[in-house]
Motif scaffolding. Structure first.
Motif, PDB file in Angstrom:
ATOM      1  N   ARG A   4       0.825  -1.201   0.000  1.00 25.97           N
ATOM      2  CA  ARG A   4       0.000   0.000   0.000  1.00 25.97           C
ATOM      3  C   ARG A   4       0.864   1.257   0.000  1.00 25.97           C
ATOM      4  NH1 ARG A   4      -3.559  -2.471  -1.667  1.00 25.97           N
ATOM      5  NH2 ARG A   4      -5.200  -3.470  -0.482  1.00 25.97           N
ATOM      6  N   ARG A   8      -1.943   5.500   3.362  1.00 24.86           N
ATOM      7  CA  ARG A   8      -2.931   4.682   4.070  1.00 24.86           C
ATOM      8  C   ARG A   8      -2.598   4.530   5.548  1.00 24.86           C
ATOM      9  NH1 ARG A   8      -2.950   2.706  -0.942  1.00 24.86           N
ATOM     10  NH2 ARG A   8      -4.939   2.104  -1.867  1.00 24.86           N
ATOM     11  N   LYS A 117     -12.720  -5.364   5.257  1.00 22.02           N
ATOM     12  CA  LYS A 117     -11.465  -5.364   6.019  1.00 22.02           C
ATOM     13  C   LYS A 117     -10.979  -6.768   6.376  1.00 22.02           C
ATOM     14  CE  LYS A 117     -12.547  -2.245   9.186  1.00 22.02           C
ATOM     15  NZ  LYS A 117     -13.814  -1.719   8.635  1.00 22.02           N
ATOM     16  N   ASN A 121      -9.069  -5.481   2.560  1.00 22.32           N
ATOM     17  CA  ASN A 121      -9.280  -4.196   1.887  1.00 22.32           C
ATOM     18  C   ASN A 121     -10.035  -3.238   2.788  1.00 22.32           C
ATOM     19  OD1 ASN A 121      -9.473  -6.237  -0.775  1.00 22.32           O
ATOM     20  ND2 ASN A 121      -8.270  -4.400  -1.045  1.00 22.32           N
ATOM     21  N   ILE A 122      -9.959  -1.948   2.460  1.00 18.20           N
ATOM     22  CA  ILE A 122     -10.645  -0.928   3.241  1.00 18.20           C
ATOM     23  C   ILE A 122     -11.818  -0.412   2.419  1.00 18.20           C
ATOM     24  CG2 ILE A 122     -10.437   1.287   4.421  1.00 18.20           C
ATOM     25  CD1 ILE A 122      -7.431   0.713   4.684  1.00 18.20           C
ATOM     26  N   GLY A 123     -12.998  -0.875   2.750  1.00 17.00           N
ATOM     27  CA  GLY A 123     -14.190  -0.456   2.023  1.00 17.00           C
ATOM     28  C   GLY A 123     -15.380  -1.333   2.352  1.00 17.00           C
ATOM     29  N   GLY A 200     -14.969   2.469  -1.218  1.00 13.66           N
ATOM     30  CA  GLY A 200     -13.575   2.155  -0.941  1.00 13.66           C
ATOM     31  C   GLY A 200     -12.836   3.377  -0.466  1.00 13.66           C
ATOM     32  N   GLU A 204      -7.638   2.670  -5.687  1.00 10.83           N
ATOM     33  CA  GLU A 204      -6.890   1.412  -5.674  1.00 10.83           C
ATOM     34  C   GLU A 204      -7.645   0.347  -4.888  1.00 10.83           C
ATOM     35  OE1 GLU A 204      -2.671  -0.468  -4.054  1.00 10.83           O
ATOM     36  OE2 GLU A 204      -2.862   1.695  -4.310  1.00 10.83           O
ATOM     37  N   GLU A 205      -8.130   0.734  -3.699  1.00 16.25           N
ATOM     38  CA  GLU A 205      -8.925  -0.211  -2.913  1.00 16.25           C
ATOM     39  C   GLU A 205     -10.190  -0.611  -3.685  1.00 16.25           C
ATOM     40  OE1 GLU A 205      -8.268  -1.648  -0.098  1.00 16.25           O
ATOM     41  OE2 GLU A 205      -6.553  -0.513   0.637  1.00 16.25           O
ATOM     42  N   HIS A 206     -10.808   0.360  -4.333  1.00 15.65           N
ATOM     43  CA  HIS A 206     -12.021   0.095  -5.107  1.00 15.65           C
ATOM     44  C   HIS A 206     -11.750  -0.951  -6.186  1.00 15.65           C
ATOM     45  CE1 HIS A 206     -15.920   1.156  -6.940  1.00 15.65           C
ATOM     46  NE2 HIS A 206     -15.292   0.951  -8.084  1.00 15.65           N
ATOM     47  N   GLU A 208      -9.439  -3.236  -6.280  1.00  8.83           N
ATOM     48  CA  GLU A 208      -9.168  -4.545  -5.694  1.00  8.83           C
ATOM     49  C   GLU A 208     -10.443  -5.233  -5.206  1.00  8.83           C
ATOM     50  OE1 GLU A 208      -6.168  -4.156  -2.719  1.00  8.83           O
ATOM     51  OE2 GLU A 208      -4.645  -3.462  -4.133  1.00  8.83           O
TER      52      GLU A 208
END
Length: 223
Positions: A4, A8, A117, A121-123, A200, A204-206, A208
Motif C-alpha cells: 500500500r 494509508r 477489512k 481491503n478498506i471499504g 472504498g 486502488e482499494e475500489h 481490488e
C-alpha cells in the motif's frame, strides 16, 4: 496483496473501522458499471463532465457465502453471493430520523453493509432500498445526492437474470484530498428498488474489491 501507499498508514484506525463513517452515508454514493450489453450505449450525466469507461475485464470472485435470504445477516428483497471473508452486518434502526444523515442518500435508505477489512481491503459493499420506481431514476437520485459526485455514466445491464442499471462516477475524498472511483447497480423488486454500491478508501482499494462487487451483481436473485 500489493504494498500500500504510505498515505494509508496515516489514516486513523478508528475512522477506518467506523463503518458508515467511511463513505459518509446519506451524503455519498458510488458506482462504476460492469460489462453491459454491447448494444447498450452509455449516457453521460447531466453535468456533461467526462468519465472514464468502465473496466469490463474484471471477473467475479468465487462465492463463499450468501446474503439476503432466510437466516442471513440482512433481510433484503434480493439475495446474492459473498466473497470469502467479506463480513455482512445489518444497519441498526435505519429509519430513525436522528440518523438520517448517515442512513439516507437521496431516495434510498441503507439496510446492510458488507465489510471488506477481514478480506484485506478498506471499504464496504452496501445495500440500499428505495420505494418502488424506475431503477434508472432511483439510481440517478442516489448519485446526485452524494456531495461532490461527478462524471456519472449509466449503462443498462443485468444483475443475475434481472434487468439492471449501473453507474460509475467519481467523488472527491476530503479525507485523502484526492478523487476516487465508485460504482453501483440498481434493480427493481417486488418490495421496491434495490441499490448495491461499492465504494472504498480510494480508487486502488475500489479496484481490488471489484471482484466481490461483480460476484454480487452476477449472482443476484429476487426473493
Amino acid at each position: 496483496m500489493p504494498e500500500r501507499a504510505p498515505i494509508r498508514t496515516a489514516v486513523p484506525v478508528a475512522l477506518l473501522a467506523a463503518g458508515l463513517l467511511l463513505t459518509g452515508c446519506g451524503t455519498a454514493a458510488t458506482g462504476d458499471p460492469a460489462a453491459p450489453p454491447a448494444t447498450a450505449p452509455a449516457t453521460a450525466s447531466a453535468t456533461g463532465e467526462p468519465s472514464k469507461s468502465p473496466d469490463t475485464a474484471v471477473g467475479a470472485a468465487p462465492a463463499a457465502g450468501s446474503l439476503g435470504g432466510a437466516g442471513t445477516a440482512c433481510a433484503l428483497p434480493v439475495s446474492f453471493s459473498l466473497a470469502k471473508d467479506w463480513r455482512p452486518k445489518a444497519v441498526r434502526d435505519p429509519e430513525n430520523p436522528e440518523f438520517a444523515e448517515l442512513t439516507r442518500q437521496g431516495p434510498a435508505t441503507v439496510r446492510c453493509e458488507v465489510d471488506a477489512k477481514p478480506a484485506g481491503n478498506i471499504g464496504f459493499l452496501r445495500v440500499w432500498t428505495a420505494p418502488k420506481g424506475a431503477a434508472r431514476a432511483t439510481l440517478e437520485g442516489f448519485v446526485k445526492a452524494e456531495k461532490g459526485s461527478t462524471g456519472a455514466v449509466y449503462k443498462e445491464t443485468k444483475a443475475g437474470a434481472l434487468p439492471a442499471v449501473e453507474v460509475v462516477y467519481s467523488v472527491h475524498s476530503e479525507l485523502l484530498d484526492e478523487t476516487k472511483e465508485e460504482r453501483a447497480f440498481a434493480v427493481e423488486s417486488a418490495k421496491g428498488t434495490v441499490i448495491v454500491h461499492l465504494g472504498g478508501l480510494d480508487s486502488e482499494e475500489h479496484k481490488e474489491m471489484r471482484p466481490a462487487y461483480e460476484l454480487a451483481r452476477t449472482s443476484l436473485k429476487p426473493l
